[in-house]
Design a protein around this motif. Structure first.
Motif, PDB file in Angstrom:
ATOM      1  N   VAL A  90       0.855  -1.188   0.000  1.00 19.85           N
ATOM      2  CA  VAL A  90       0.000   0.000   0.000  1.00 19.85           C
ATOM      3  C   VAL A  90       0.892   1.239   0.000  1.00 19.85           C
ATOM      4  O   VAL A  90       1.915   1.275   0.691  1.00 19.85           O
ATOM      5  CB  VAL A  90      -0.923   0.037   1.246  1.00 19.85           C
ATOM      6  CG1 VAL A  90      -1.760   1.323   1.268  1.00 19.85           C
ATOM      7  CG2 VAL A  90      -1.841  -1.181   1.293  1.00 19.85           C
ATOM      8  N   ASP A  91       0.526   2.261  -0.773  1.00 22.88           N
ATOM      9  CA  ASP A  91       1.193   3.564  -0.705  1.00 22.88           C
ATOM     10  C   ASP A  91       0.530   4.392   0.390  1.00 22.88           C
ATOM     11  O   ASP A  91      -0.703   4.416   0.496  1.00 22.88           O
ATOM     12  CB  ASP A  91       1.078   4.303  -2.044  1.00 22.88           C
ATOM     13  CG  ASP A  91       1.982   3.704  -3.109  1.00 22.88           C
ATOM     14  OD1 ASP A  91       2.850   2.874  -2.753  1.00 22.88           O
ATOM     15  OD2 ASP A  91       1.818   4.055  -4.288  1.00 22.88           O
ATOM     16  N   ASN A  92       1.330   5.111   1.189  1.00 23.33           N
ATOM     17  CA  ASN A  92       0.748   5.697   2.395  1.00 23.33           C
ATOM     18  C   ASN A  92      -0.007   7.007   2.180  1.00 23.33           C
ATOM     19  O   ASN A  92      -0.471   7.617   3.148  1.00 23.33           O
ATOM     20  CB  ASN A  92       1.814   5.868   3.491  1.00 23.33           C
ATOM     21  CG  ASN A  92       2.670   7.100   3.319  1.00 23.33           C
ATOM     22  OD1 ASN A  92       3.225   7.344   2.248  1.00 23.33           O
ATOM     23  ND2 ASN A  92       2.806   7.874   4.374  1.00 23.33           N
ATOM     24  N   ASP A  93      -0.210   7.412   0.929  1.00 22.78           N
ATOM     25  CA  ASP A  93      -1.141   8.523   0.685  1.00 22.78           C
ATOM     26  C   ASP A  93      -2.476   8.014   0.148  1.00 22.78           C
ATOM     27  O   ASP A  93      -3.373   8.804  -0.163  1.00 22.78           O
ATOM     28  CB  ASP A  93      -0.546   9.562  -0.263  1.00 22.78           C
ATOM     29  CG  ASP A  93       0.010   8.967  -1.553  1.00 22.78           C
ATOM     30  OD1 ASP A  93       0.169   7.732  -1.620  1.00 22.78           O
ATOM     31  OD2 ASP A  93       0.300   9.740  -2.483  1.00 22.78           O
ATOM     32  N   ASP A  94      -2.626   6.697   0.063  1.00 22.82           N
ATOM     33  CA  ASP A  94      -3.872   6.091  -0.410  1.00 22.82           C
ATOM     34  C   ASP A  94      -4.594   5.421   0.757  1.00 22.82           C
ATOM     35  O   ASP A  94      -4.076   5.352   1.876  1.00 22.82           O
ATOM     36  CB  ASP A  94      -3.574   5.049  -1.491  1.00 22.82           C
ATOM     37  CG  ASP A  94      -2.843   5.639  -2.690  1.00 22.82           C
ATOM     38  OD1 ASP A  94      -3.056   6.829  -2.986  1.00 22.82           O
ATOM     39  OD2 ASP A  94      -2.043   4.909  -3.312  1.00 22.82           O
ATOM     40  N   PHE A 120      -9.506  -0.599  -8.961  1.00 18.63           N
ATOM     41  CA  PHE A 120      -9.146   0.538  -8.116  1.00 18.63           C
ATOM     42  C   PHE A 120      -9.906   1.784  -8.564  1.00 18.63           C
ATOM     43  O   PHE A 120     -10.420   1.861  -9.685  1.00 18.63           O
ATOM     44  CB  PHE A 120      -7.637   0.792  -8.135  1.00 18.63           C
ATOM     45  CG  PHE A 120      -7.067   1.201  -9.480  1.00 18.63           C
ATOM     46  CD1 PHE A 120      -6.884   2.527  -9.814  1.00 18.63           C
ATOM     47  CD2 PHE A 120      -6.680   0.232 -10.405  1.00 18.63           C
ATOM     48  CE1 PHE A 120      -6.346   2.896 -11.041  1.00 18.63           C
ATOM     49  CE2 PHE A 120      -6.145   0.591 -11.640  1.00 18.63           C
ATOM     50  CZ  PHE A 120      -5.972   1.926 -11.952  1.00 18.63           C
ATOM     51  N   ASN A 121      -9.973   2.739  -7.645  1.00 15.05           N
ATOM     52  CA  ASN A 121     -10.657   4.005  -7.894  1.00 15.05           C
ATOM     53  C   ASN A 121      -9.640   5.133  -7.943  1.00 15.05           C
ATOM     54  O   ASN A 121      -8.733   5.198  -7.103  1.00 15.05           O
ATOM     55  CB  ASN A 121     -11.667   4.287  -6.775  1.00 15.05           C
ATOM     56  CG  ASN A 121     -12.590   3.115  -6.520  1.00 15.05           C
ATOM     57  OD1 ASN A 121     -13.169   2.557  -7.443  1.00 15.05           O
ATOM     58  ND2 ASN A 121     -12.720   2.726  -5.256  1.00 15.05           N
ATOM     59  N   LEU A 122      -9.763   6.011  -8.922  1.00 11.84           N
ATOM     60  CA  LEU A 122      -8.925   7.206  -8.999  1.00 11.84           C
ATOM     61  C   LEU A 122      -9.618   8.323  -8.225  1.00 11.84           C
ATOM     62  O   LEU A 122     -10.703   8.771  -8.615  1.00 11.84           O
ATOM     63  CB  LEU A 122      -8.710   7.631 -10.446  1.00 11.84           C
ATOM     64  CG  LEU A 122      -7.815   6.746 -11.315  1.00 11.84           C
ATOM     65  CD1 LEU A 122      -7.770   7.279 -12.739  1.00 11.84           C
ATOM     66  CD2 LEU A 122      -6.401   6.674 -10.740  1.00 11.84           C
ATOM     67  N   VAL A 123      -9.003   8.791  -7.154  1.00 10.43           N
ATOM     68  CA  VAL A 123      -9.633   9.767  -6.265  1.00 10.43           C
ATOM     69  C   VAL A 123      -9.012  11.148  -6.484  1.00 10.43           C
ATOM     70  O   VAL A 123      -7.842  11.379  -6.167  1.00 10.43           O
ATOM     71  CB  VAL A 123      -9.480   9.347  -4.793  1.00 10.43           C
ATOM     72  CG1 VAL A 123     -10.171  10.355  -3.878  1.00 10.43           C
ATOM     73  CG2 VAL A 123     -10.044   7.948  -4.574  1.00 10.43           C
ATOM     74  N   ARG A 215      -2.657  13.274  -6.418  1.00 16.10           N
ATOM     75  CA  ARG A 215      -2.121  14.523  -5.877  1.00 16.10           C
ATOM     76  C   ARG A 215      -1.205  15.164  -6.917  1.00 16.10           C
ATOM     77  O   ARG A 215      -0.365  14.491  -7.507  1.00 16.10           O
ATOM     78  CB  ARG A 215      -1.311  14.282  -4.602  1.00 16.10           C
ATOM     79  CG  ARG A 215      -2.089  13.719  -3.444  1.00 16.10           C
ATOM     80  CD  ARG A 215      -1.217  13.619  -2.195  1.00 16.10           C
ATOM     81  NE  ARG A 215      -0.117  12.682  -2.361  1.00 16.10           N
ATOM     82  CZ  ARG A 215       1.170  13.013  -2.425  1.00 16.10           C
ATOM     83  NH1 ARG A 215       1.546  14.279  -2.366  1.00 16.10           N
ATOM     84  NH2 ARG A 215       2.102  12.081  -2.567  1.00 16.10           N
ATOM     85  N   THR A 216      -1.334  16.460  -7.096  1.00 13.42           N
ATOM     86  CA  THR A 216      -0.459  17.138  -8.061  1.00 13.42           C
ATOM     87  C   THR A 216       0.986  17.190  -7.580  1.00 13.42           C
ATOM     88  O   THR A 216       1.894  17.417  -8.374  1.00 13.42           O
ATOM     89  CB  THR A 216      -0.951  18.576  -8.319  1.00 13.42           C
ATOM     90  OG1 THR A 216      -1.060  19.271  -7.068  1.00 13.42           O
ATOM     91  CG2 THR A 216      -2.301  18.577  -9.008  1.00 13.42           C
ATOM     92  N   ASN A 217       1.203  16.964  -6.282  1.00  8.81           N
ATOM     93  CA  ASN A 217       2.577  16.929  -5.750  1.00  8.81           C
ATOM     94  C   ASN A 217       2.991  15.523  -5.350  1.00  8.81           C
ATOM     95  O   ASN A 217       3.895  15.335  -4.541  1.00  8.81           O
ATOM     96  CB  ASN A 217       2.714  17.874  -4.557  1.00  8.81           C
ATOM     97  CG  ASN A 217       1.823  17.477  -3.385  1.00  8.81           C
ATOM     98  OD1 ASN A 217       0.832  16.758  -3.574  1.00  8.81           O
ATOM     99  ND2 ASN A 217       2.161  17.942  -2.194  1.00  8.81           N
ATOM    100  N   SER A 218       2.315  14.498  -5.916  1.00  7.82           N
ATOM    101  CA  SER A 218       2.670  13.116  -5.602  1.00  7.82           C
ATOM    102  C   SER A 218       4.026  12.779  -6.219  1.00  7.82           C
ATOM    103  O   SER A 218       4.543  13.505  -7.075  1.00  7.82           O
ATOM    104  CB  SER A 218       1.610  12.151  -6.140  1.00  7.82           C
ATOM    105  OG  SER A 218       1.671  12.094  -7.546  1.00  7.82           O
TER     106      SER A 218
END
Length: 303
Positions: A90-94, A120-123, A215-218
């Motif tokens: 898991v990525d920790n911003d998801d 998966f869902n794109l949030v 996120r635009t800063n991901s």
């Protein structure tokens, strides 16, 4: 149905504002028998303090800190100590839906599969694209027809090649030499495709159980603005092609012609996100692909 231990691996770096939602979603799973290994990769914000609180409060959480070495090193360290019969990432911003691992585990066990994959869902900030990869409830035999498998499930217009949508039999990873390599983009795709020759049956479920935050800063968006994407993807392709060739995976070498096309498609997609003009993208591709295997497979020189 048994209740095997699942090791959930989470690399963390400077995302304190997202960490709680991620951790709560994992610890709140309906499949309770979890080992949650979180590796902080030298965060300079409050992420380590938040993670320590979770480790103190829940015995299922294993918290490791390391000096900044990249997400790949963090994941590899967690793989080396994981005890689970099954492994997930898991990525920790998801965050994930409460029944994600229960459903993946059931699909894997019921179908006698080596790996189970969910949608998966794109949030986004203002909306969510649900069930992005449009998968159906079905199974596929990778070894029976690697080219057909790759064409249908990996090279489709809305592919699902991420590590975090999957539940793996852990021994398949442990017994392999496949680990995460340093690539600023595409490391999880390379990991999955290197692992494919060791996987026989895959179970797919249509439910969108993983929430992929845009996120635009991901790290993906940031990397797209900083690196030569064409070169990064050409290097990754070379690593995969060399791996198949050196290990005698001749049936999988055939899929490289499709993968070369999908890499080209991804280069244009992510470069455009970073604001690069099509003319500059084309120039970057021509320079990065020159004399490389990816160009040979695109033009059909290698079969």
């Amino acid at each position: 149905m048994s209740n095997d231990l699942i090791s959930v691996i989470i690399p963390c770096y400077n995302l304190a504002g997202y960490t709680q939602k991620c951790m709560d979603s994992i610890l709140g799973q309906t499949h309770k028998n979890l080992e949650v290994i979180v590796v902080d990769d030298g965060s300079t914000d409050e992420t380590p303090e938040i993670l320590q609180q979770y480790a103190d409060a829940d015995s299922r959480v294993v918290f490791i800190r390391q000096q900044n070495a990249g997400a790949g090193e963090a994941v590899n360290k967690a793989i080396s100590i994981a005890h689970g019969n099954y492994m997930a990432f898991v990525d920790n911003d998801d965050w994930i839906e409460p029944s994600m691992y229960e459903k993946l585990y059931k699909a894997l066990i019921t179908n006698g599969a080596d790996m189970a994959v969910c949608n998966f869902n794109l949030v986004y900030e203002d909306h969510t694209d649900y069930c992005y990869s449009k998968m159906r409830n079905e199974t596929a035999d990778v070894q029976e027809d690697p080219y057909g498998y790759f064409s249908r499930y990996c090279a489709c217009p809305q592919p699902n090649n991420y590590t975090w949508t999957r539940l793996y039999k852990a021994d398949i990873i442990r017994d392999s030499d496949v680990r995460f390599e340093y690539f600023p983009m595409g490391a999880d795709t390379l990991f999955n495709f290197k692992l494919l020759p060791r996987i026989k049956k895959v179970a797919f479920i249509t439910d969108g159980l993983y929430n992929y935050v845009q996120r635009t800063n991901s790290s993906v968006y940031t990397a797209a603005k900083k690196v030569d994407i064409a070169k990064v993807y050409a290097d990754g392709f070379e690593a995969l092609a060399d791996y198949y060739l050196e290990n005698g995976y001749t049936d999988f070498c055939r899929v490289l012609s499709i993968h070369a096309y999908t890499r080209l498609r991804s280069i244009f997609f992510y470069s455009r996100l970073a604001g690069v003009s099509d003319e500059e993208i084309t120039e970057n591709v021509m320079k990065a692909f020159k004399g490389r295997k990816i160009a040979d497979y695109l033009t059909g020189a290698m079969k």
